[in-house]
Design a protein around this motif. Structure first.
Motif, PDB file in Angstrom:
ATOM      1  N   LEU A   1     100.088 -59.095  -5.309  1.00  0.00           N
ATOM      2  CA  LEU A   1     100.666 -58.232  -6.349  1.00  0.00           C
ATOM      3  C   LEU A   1      99.760 -57.043  -6.638  1.00  0.00           C
ATOM      4  CD1 LEU A   1     102.791 -57.660  -8.511  1.00  0.00           C
ATOM      5  CD2 LEU A   1     101.499 -59.118 -10.070  1.00  0.00           C
ATOM      6  N   LEU A   2      98.458 -57.274  -6.757  1.00  0.00           N
ATOM      7  CA  LEU A   2      97.540 -56.170  -7.053  1.00  0.00           C
ATOM      8  C   LEU A   2      97.510 -55.158  -5.921  1.00  0.00           C
ATOM      9  CD1 LEU A   2      94.516 -58.037  -8.722  1.00  0.00           C
ATOM     10  CD2 LEU A   2      96.498 -56.956  -9.803  1.00  0.00           C
ATOM     11  N   ASN A   3      97.590 -55.645  -4.689  1.00  0.00           N
ATOM     12  CA  ASN A   3      97.627 -54.726  -3.541  1.00  0.00           C
ATOM     13  C   ASN A   3      98.893 -53.881  -3.562  1.00  0.00           C
ATOM     14  OD1 ASN A   3      95.143 -55.477  -2.469  1.00  0.00           O
ATOM     15  ND2 ASN A   3      96.020 -57.129  -1.236  1.00  0.00           N
ATOM     16  N   ARG A   4     100.025 -54.495  -3.919  1.00  0.00           N
ATOM     17  CA  ARG A   4     101.272 -53.737  -3.988  1.00  0.00           C
ATOM     18  C   ARG A   4     101.203 -52.674  -5.086  1.00  0.00           C
ATOM     19  NH1 ARG A   4     106.098 -55.324  -1.975  1.00  0.00           N
ATOM     20  NH2 ARG A   4     106.568 -53.172  -2.568  1.00  0.00           N
ATOM     21  N   VAL A   5     100.531 -52.991  -6.185  1.00  0.00           N
ATOM     22  CA  VAL A   5     100.387 -52.020  -7.267  1.00  0.00           C
ATOM     23  C   VAL A   5      99.484 -50.873  -6.836  1.00  0.00           C
ATOM     24  CG1 VAL A   5      99.495 -51.668  -9.606  1.00  0.00           C
ATOM     25  CG2 VAL A   5     100.815 -53.725  -9.077  1.00  0.00           C
TER      26      VAL A   5
ATOM     27  N   LEU B   1      98.951 -47.070  -8.293  1.00  0.00           N
ATOM     28  CA  LEU B   1      98.390 -47.082  -9.642  1.00  0.00           C
ATOM     29  C   LEU B   1      97.007 -47.719  -9.622  1.00  0.00           C
ATOM     30  CD1 LEU B   1     101.563 -48.315 -11.589  1.00  0.00           C
ATOM     31  CD2 LEU B   1     100.778 -45.957 -11.319  1.00  0.00           C
ATOM     32  N   LEU B   2      96.300 -47.578 -10.725  1.00  0.00           N
ATOM     33  CA  LEU B   2      94.986 -48.188 -10.881  1.00  0.00           C
ATOM     34  C   LEU B   2      95.128 -49.462 -11.706  1.00  0.00           C
ATOM     35  CD1 LEU B   2      92.970 -44.946 -11.753  1.00  0.00           C
ATOM     36  CD2 LEU B   2      93.267 -46.006  -9.510  1.00  0.00           C
ATOM     37  N   VAL B   3      94.534 -50.540 -11.253  1.00  0.00           N
ATOM     38  CA  VAL B   3      94.660 -51.814 -11.952  1.00  0.00           C
ATOM     39  C   VAL B   3      93.346 -52.570 -11.844  1.00  0.00           C
ATOM     40  CG1 VAL B   3      95.645 -52.918  -9.894  1.00  0.00           C
ATOM     41  CG2 VAL B   3      95.983 -53.969 -12.135  1.00  0.00           C
ATOM     42  N   GLU B   4      92.975 -53.231 -12.927  1.00  0.00           N
ATOM     43  CA  GLU B   4      91.727 -53.981 -12.940  1.00  0.00           C
ATOM     44  C   GLU B   4      91.869 -55.171 -13.882  1.00  0.00           C
ATOM     45  OE1 GLU B   4      88.361 -55.020 -11.350  1.00  0.00           O
ATOM     46  OE2 GLU B   4      89.400 -53.170 -10.783  1.00  0.00           O
TER      47      GLU B   4
ATOM     48  N   HIS C   1     108.119 -47.275 -14.807  1.00  0.00           N
ATOM     49  CA  HIS C   1     109.079 -46.883 -13.765  1.00  0.00           C
ATOM     50  C   HIS C   1     108.572 -47.258 -12.380  1.00  0.00           C
ATOM     51  CE1 HIS C   1     110.776 -43.975 -10.834  1.00  0.00           C
ATOM     52  NE2 HIS C   1     111.891 -44.173 -11.511  1.00  0.00           N
ATOM     53  N   GLU C   2     107.288 -47.010 -12.144  1.00  0.00           N
ATOM     54  CA  GLU C   2     106.728 -47.332 -10.835  1.00  0.00           C
ATOM     55  C   GLU C   2     106.635 -48.844 -10.626  1.00  0.00           C
ATOM     56  OE1 GLU C   2     106.407 -45.139  -8.657  1.00  0.00           O
ATOM     57  OE2 GLU C   2     106.645 -43.378  -9.924  1.00  0.00           O
ATOM     58  N   LEU C   3     106.260 -49.585 -11.654  1.00  0.00           N
ATOM     59  CA  LEU C   3     106.181 -51.038 -11.526  1.00  0.00           C
ATOM     60  C   LEU C   3     107.567 -51.649 -11.323  1.00  0.00           C
ATOM     61  CD1 LEU C   3     103.561 -51.932 -14.307  1.00  0.00           C
ATOM     62  CD2 LEU C   3     103.204 -51.951 -11.837  1.00  0.00           C
TER      63      LEU C   3
ATOM     64  N   GLY D   1      96.560 -48.414 -15.209  1.00  0.00           N
ATOM     65  CA  GLY D   1      96.517 -47.003 -15.562  1.00  0.00           C
ATOM     66  C   GLY D   1      96.808 -46.174 -14.328  1.00  0.00           C
ATOM     67  N   ALA D   2      96.484 -44.905 -14.386  1.00  0.00           N
ATOM     68  CA  ALA D   2      96.726 -44.016 -13.250  1.00  0.00           C
ATOM     69  C   ALA D   2      95.877 -42.769 -13.419  1.00  0.00           C
ATOM     70  CB  ALA D   2      98.204 -43.650 -13.148  1.00  0.00           C
ATOM     71  N   SER D   3      95.613 -42.115 -12.314  1.00  0.00           N
ATOM     72  CA  SER D   3      94.905 -40.838 -12.380  1.00  0.00           C
ATOM     73  C   SER D   3      95.844 -39.793 -12.969  1.00  0.00           C
ATOM     74  CB  SER D   3      94.461 -40.412 -10.974  1.00  0.00           C
ATOM     75  OG  SER D   3      95.602 -40.172 -10.152  1.00  0.00           O
ATOM     76  N   TRP D   4      95.262 -38.708 -13.495  1.00  0.00           N
ATOM     77  CA  TRP D   4      96.097 -37.673 -14.088  1.00  0.00           C
ATOM     78  C   TRP D   4      97.019 -37.044 -13.055  1.00  0.00           C
ATOM     79  CZ3 TRP D   4      98.251 -36.452 -18.296  1.00  0.00           C
ATOM     80  CH2 TRP D   4      97.661 -36.734 -19.526  1.00  0.00           C
ATOM     81  N   GLN D   5      96.510 -36.850 -11.857  1.00  0.00           N
ATOM     82  CA  GLN D   5      97.352 -36.267 -10.811  1.00  0.00           C
ATOM     83  C   GLN D   5      98.541 -37.174 -10.513  1.00  0.00           C
ATOM     84  OE1 GLN D   5      95.597 -35.951  -6.880  1.00  0.00           O
ATOM     85  NE2 GLN D   5      96.632 -33.997  -6.523  1.00  0.00           N
ATOM     86  N   ARG D   6      98.283 -38.485 -10.459  1.00  0.00           N
ATOM     87  CA  ARG D   6      99.377 -39.428 -10.183  1.00  0.00           C
ATOM     88  C   ARG D   6     100.403 -39.408 -11.310  1.00  0.00           C
ATOM     89  NH1 ARG D   6     103.193 -41.420  -9.221  1.00  0.00           N
ATOM     90  NH2 ARG D   6     103.738 -43.493  -8.427  1.00  0.00           N
ATOM     91  N   LEU D   7      99.941 -39.310 -12.552  1.00  0.00           N
ATOM     92  CA  LEU D   7     100.857 -39.261 -13.680  1.00  0.00           C
ATOM     93  C   LEU D   7     101.688 -37.979 -13.670  1.00  0.00           C
ATOM     94  CD1 LEU D   7      98.537 -40.657 -16.501  1.00  0.00           C
ATOM     95  CD2 LEU D   7     100.523 -41.804 -15.500  1.00  0.00           C
ATOM     96  N   LEU D   8     101.069 -36.872 -13.286  1.00  0.00           N
ATOM     97  CA  LEU D   8     101.809 -35.611 -13.238  1.00  0.00           C
ATOM     98  C   LEU D   8     102.864 -35.641 -12.143  1.00  0.00           C
ATOM     99  CD1 LEU D   8      98.894 -33.072 -13.839  1.00  0.00           C
ATOM    100  CD2 LEU D   8     100.682 -33.752 -15.456  1.00  0.00           C
TER     101      LEU D   8
END
Length: 648
Positions: free
Chosen positions: A35-39, A50-53, A130-132, A73-80
């Motif tokens: 699951l973490l790899n898919r995220v 996405l970023l997950v920890e 939305h991405e999840l 979470g996510a980087s700002w570029q990814r969110l934009l």
């Protein structure tokens, strides 16, 4: 964004935690890793990028704490980029609302520097959700480590793991400082002022803000009827012949307020950037599954479900179920009338104060039974929706509205037009209205708060401390919010307003205080709903909305029924009957003709009053014109052979 709280991703970069994923404590390692790899995987590889920890336990952590809690979470570029994918609209430099694109990000009014602060925390959480939600199974046969947990192409991974009990919950985190400011301006001080709709929208999203906007508007719209109802109640209470004037006012009122609301909601939605958002090409809902195919319009790979199977399940399972529920509702109603007859018989034999009180007992019991039946039907319909793969807002919502309408108003129609007992109609309406309001307040505000305290008094004290005074570590905040109740959406809130609108518009002419009671209920509803959103429930994911959706049609249908009902009540009044002493046929013809005239006037009025204000129409038309001009210029700059290819 919560800058004070941050975590490190596996590659060493920091990110703001936005969403929490909680798995059961005994989840197998291979399933967690998968699951973490898919995220984390790139989008082109079918991941969410996405970023997950994993959440590290705090100083107060114990062995009982679940270790399988992860922050996303996510980087700002990814969110934009995600903002562009989901079609967010933002204010352009010229003041218009336009769909955000990463390429033109510097042309948007609030975009400064690297875009930090351009997106609200609610918008960022919506993008992550939305991405999840759109993490869908590809060629996996089953969830790793769980051979019996089959995966089907196109099935939502998150929804599948939730339904099988591996994934406990996914929820967005609160932003404590912003929540504190919102609470202070919203409900902590009782004052006569408008709600901070822009702040509500910024924190909870457009869908929630539109609900509170409609609640506020509905309350204000009821004030003229309440002001007329009070003297009407005081001076003409026992004179039922004079309710025709109040019924006539009902006819105009219920039409005008709905048309004006459409204009107000359009203005709000335009300012929030949701009026122009396209909904035709949205992704299927997360719980939807079927054979993975290609959408012929968008060209995207998405699950498709056989329309023949869907229709078969609807007509062989859902329709018989609805008819059975309506029959049970009718049966309960007849039991209620038997109880009314029994109570009336006892009172007639020995009229005392206590037997007078006994007259209200059947209506109170019936009101409680109605609420229980509505609740049972809602969960049953929701189950059938998931099983039958109906459209979420077009399936079970419509049928729940139909059942609730029949369940709540069938007895009143029977009393009014079959028994023609205006005294009993007034008594039943008052009892049902007051009882339902009390029950709703208990169920929606006091009960969740009480259950939360009983479940974990210690956590409740920490919640108060967290939300109002000091900032706890991230691990403590996540643990605290994970134990809070889950908000199930605005359905129940809109349904309550819909039924209150029905009580007022259909029969308030025989009980003029109905509007007064609804105003008082709505005022307390604002504060109780605001309290439960900020203090009792987890923060819900924001949902973009341009209007109140199917509820607008439901309220308009109720207003049409109100025209017919009030015309029939006017025709039944002795005042009107006195004009037709010898011919009942003429009376019926007059009432039907008057009703048709009012319905025609209602639809003409709806046509004359534009749904969208003129200045917003001009802005939308200008934006569409500029888009066509830009496309034309781009087409003219392309080489001739490319244009020939397009034509071929």
């Amino acid at each position: 964004m919560q800058k004070s709280l941050s975590v490190y991703d596996s590659d060493g970069s920091t990110f703001a935690p936005l969403v929490v994923i909680e798995l059961v404590s005994e989840t197998k390692e291979e399933a967690i890793a998968w699951l973490l790899n898919r995220v984390r995987d790139k989008q082109q590889d079918g991941g969410a990028e996405l970023l997950v920890e994993q959440l590290t336990p705090g100083a107060q952590g114990t062995e009982k704490d679940n270790p399988n809690v992860y922050v996303v979470g996510a980087s700002w570029q990814r969110l934009l980029y995600g903002a562009e994918d989901v079609g967010l609209f933002k204010e352009f430099n010229d003041g218009s609302m336009r769909g955000f694109t990463y390429a033109n990000k510097h042309n948007f009014k609030e975009f400064q520097g690297d875009g930090d602060g351009f997106l609200s925390m609610a918008e960022c959480q919506y993008i992550i959700k939305h991405e999840l939600d759109n993490l869908r199974a590809k060629d996996e046969a089953h969830v790793p480590g769980y051979p019996k947990m089959k995966l089907y192409p196109g099935k939502s991974v998150i929804r599948r793991m939730q339904s099988k009990g591996i994934l406990v919950q996914v929820f967005p985190l609160h932003e404590k400082e912003e929540l504190k400011r919102l609470s202070f301006s919203w409900f902590k001080k009782i004052k006569l002022s408008f709600q901070p709709l822009d702040d509500i929208r910024h924190y909870f999203g457009e869908g929630m803000a539109l609900y509170f906007g409609f609640l506020e508007y509905f309350t204000l719209a009821l004030i003229p009827m309440a002001l007329i109802g009070i003297p009407y109640y005081l001076f003409d209470w026992e004179d039922y012949d004079k309710f025709t004037v109040f019924a006539g006012f009902n006819l105009v009122w219920c039409t005008v307020i709905l048309e004006l609301w459409k204009r107000l909601s359009a203005s709000l939605a335009y300012g929030w950037g949701t009026l122009s958002r396209k909904k035709a090409f949205e992704e299927p809902r997360p719980g939807f599954h079927g054979v993975l195919g290609v959408n012929p319009v968008t060209g995207r790979a998405e699950p498709l479900y056989s329309n023949a199977k869907r229709q078969l399940r609807i007509y062989l399972v859902s329709v018989p179920f609805v008819l059975l529920c309506l029959y049970l509702s009718l049966y309960v109603m007849m039991i209620y009338f038997d109880m009314e007859g029994w109570a009336l018989m006892i009172h007639d034999e020995e009229p005392t104060f206590w037997t007078g009180l006994l007259l209200f007992i059947p209506s109170i019991i019936y009101a409680v039974v109605i609420e229980i039946m509505n609740l049972i039907y809602r969960y049953a319909a929701e189950f059938l929706t998931g099983w039958g793969e109906w459209d979420w807002m077009g399936g079970w919502v419509d049928e729940c509205i139909l059942f609730n309408f029949f369940n709540c108003f069938a007895s009143l129609f029977y009393i009014a037009f079959v028994m023609q007992d205006m005294v009993l109609l007034r008594q039943s309406l008052a009892t049902l209205l007051i009882t339902s309001q009390i029950l709703n307040q208990i169920m929606e505000a006091f009960l969740p708060y009480w259950l939360q305290r009983r479940r974990n008094k210690k956590a409740h004290k920490r919640m108060i401390k967290t939300m109002e005074d000091k900032e706890l570590p991230l691990s403590e905040q996540v643990k605290l919010e994970a134990d809070m109740s889950t908000y199930l959406g605005t359905f129940d809130d809109y349904l309550e307003l819909f039924l209150l609108f029905g009580y007022v518009s259909l029969f308030s002419c025989v009980y003029p205080l109905a509007a007064v009671l609804v105003v008082l209920n709505n005022v307390t509803e604002v504060y109780s709903d605001a309290f439960k959103m900020c203090k009792v429930f987890k923060r819900p994911f924001s949902e973009p909305a341009a209007n109140i959706g199917v509820w607008q049609l439901a309220f308009e249908a109720m207003s049409v029924i109100a025209v017919v009902t009030n015309c029939a009540l006017i025709g039944m009044s002795p005042q009107v009957k006195s004009y037709f002493p010898e011919s009942e046929t003429q009376l019926i013809m007059w009432v039907v003709g008057f009703e048709h005239f009012l319905l025609a006037s209602k639809f003409i009025l709806a046509f004359v009053i534009p749904d969208v204000p003129k200045h917003i129409q001009i802005k939308l038309s200008r934006l569409e014109f500029e888009s066509l001009e830009a496309l034309k210029k781009r087409h003219q700059k392309e080489p001739v052979y490319k244009r020939l290819t397009y034509h071929v």
